[in-house]
Motif scaffolding. Structure first.
Motif, short mmCIF file in Angstrom:
data_model
loop_
_atom_site.label_atom_id
_atom_site.label_comp_id
_atom_site.label_asym_id
_atom_site.label_seq_id
_atom_site.Cartn_x
_atom_site.Cartn_y
_atom_site.Cartn_z
N VAL A 189 0.83 -1.21 0.00
CA VAL A 189 0.00 0.00 0.00
C VAL A 189 0.86 1.25 0.00
O VAL A 189 0.58 2.23 -0.72
N VAL A 193 0.27 3.15 -3.41
CA VAL A 193 -0.74 4.19 -3.24
C VAL A 193 -0.16 5.46 -2.63
O VAL A 193 -0.31 6.56 -3.19
N HIS A 194 0.52 5.32 -1.48
CA HIS A 194 0.98 6.52 -0.78
C HIS A 194 2.18 7.18 -1.46
O HIS A 194 2.20 8.41 -1.62
N GLY A 197 1.09 7.11 -5.77
CA GLY A 197 -0.23 7.58 -6.19
C GLY A 197 -0.91 6.75 -7.26
O GLY A 197 -1.54 7.31 -8.16
N VAL A 199 -3.57 4.98 -9.28
CA VAL A 199 -5.01 5.20 -9.35
C VAL A 199 -5.61 4.32 -10.44
O VAL A 199 -4.89 3.73 -11.26
N VAL A 224 -7.35 -1.26 -6.60
CA VAL A 224 -7.34 0.18 -6.94
C VAL A 224 -7.96 0.40 -8.31
O VAL A 224 -8.52 1.48 -8.58
#
Length: 229
Positions: A189, A193-194, A197, A199, A224
């Motif tokens: 994650v 994601v962090h 980013g 998407v 995601v």
């Protein structure tokens, strides 16, 4: 973008592989005998518990000891930790790296082993809540999973877990499944994601998708909405 997930493989040297396998053996057969309905032959005081600690003087680099249980949680005051009984502990290659001085100059290996000597092994765990501070979202009996701070360890019968490093265990997961997720899940994650980013609609090349981190990163990316190669 590309995420390389090679860190989940077994350490390459015979010594580090031996240590990792020894950790697995000790945790499954000695530290948590209640899970296998095995009789406990030694009576431990209620203030004590069994734990696996690093030991640079032992052949395998670890040993099982009796040590003090974490301090009781004051239920009348607010606090940052909860007391949990460990049902399962997760094993990761990083648990053996300190003993072999991974990524350190060879001359520094003895210093690395000395630095972790006596500390409890492990990060990931799943278990049940025993004691909570005032105003806590958890209650005794809740099934939780999480990861312990470096040096605190999870290869033991009880842990004092920071509230910001635990979560309720999904009912769809067994304790053993939940204990295998924290480090690899957080790594996935954070990286996808962090930090980068990721998407929905993006394309991701995932190298090492069959590894410990990789197979979780694949599922995170798909959740995601990314297209994964």
């Amino acid at each position: 973008f590309c995420l390389c997930c090679g860190g989940s493989r077994l350490p390459s040297s015979r010594t580090s592989r031996s240590i990792l396998l020894r950790l697995l053996l000790v945790a499954s057969s000695t530290v948590f005998p209640a899970l296998q309905n095995l009789p406990t032959t030694t009576a431990f005081p209620i203030s004590m518990m069994r734990a696996v600690v690093y030991s640079r003087l032992d052949v395998e680099g670890i040993k099982v000891v009796s040590k003090a249980r974490p301090a009781a949680v004051n239920a009348t005051k607010k606090g940052n930790n909860i007391l949990c009984r460990v049902v399962c502990a997760g094993i990761n290659p990083v648990d053996a790296k300190g003993l072999v001085g991974d990524k350190l100059p060879h001359a520094c290996s003895p210093l690395a082993r000395r630095a972790i000597d006596g500390k409890t092994v492990g990060f990931d765990f799943a278990g049940t809540v025993m004691e909570v501070p005032a105003g806590c979202e958890y209650k005794p009996g809740d099934a939780v999973y999480g990861t312990m701070p470096p040096g605190a360890g999870s290869f033991c019968e009880y842990v004092s877990a920071p509230l910001d490093q635990v979560a309720k265990k999904p009912s769809s997961l067994s304790f053993s499944e939940a204990a295998s997720l924290p480090l690899v899940g957080l790594t996935s994650v954070q990286a996808l994601v962090h930090d980068n980013g990721l998407v929905s609609g993006q394309h991701l090349l995932l190298i090492g998708a069959s590894g410990g981190v990789g197979h979780v990163a694949l599922q995170v990316a798909k959740a995601v909405g990314a297209s994964v190669t």
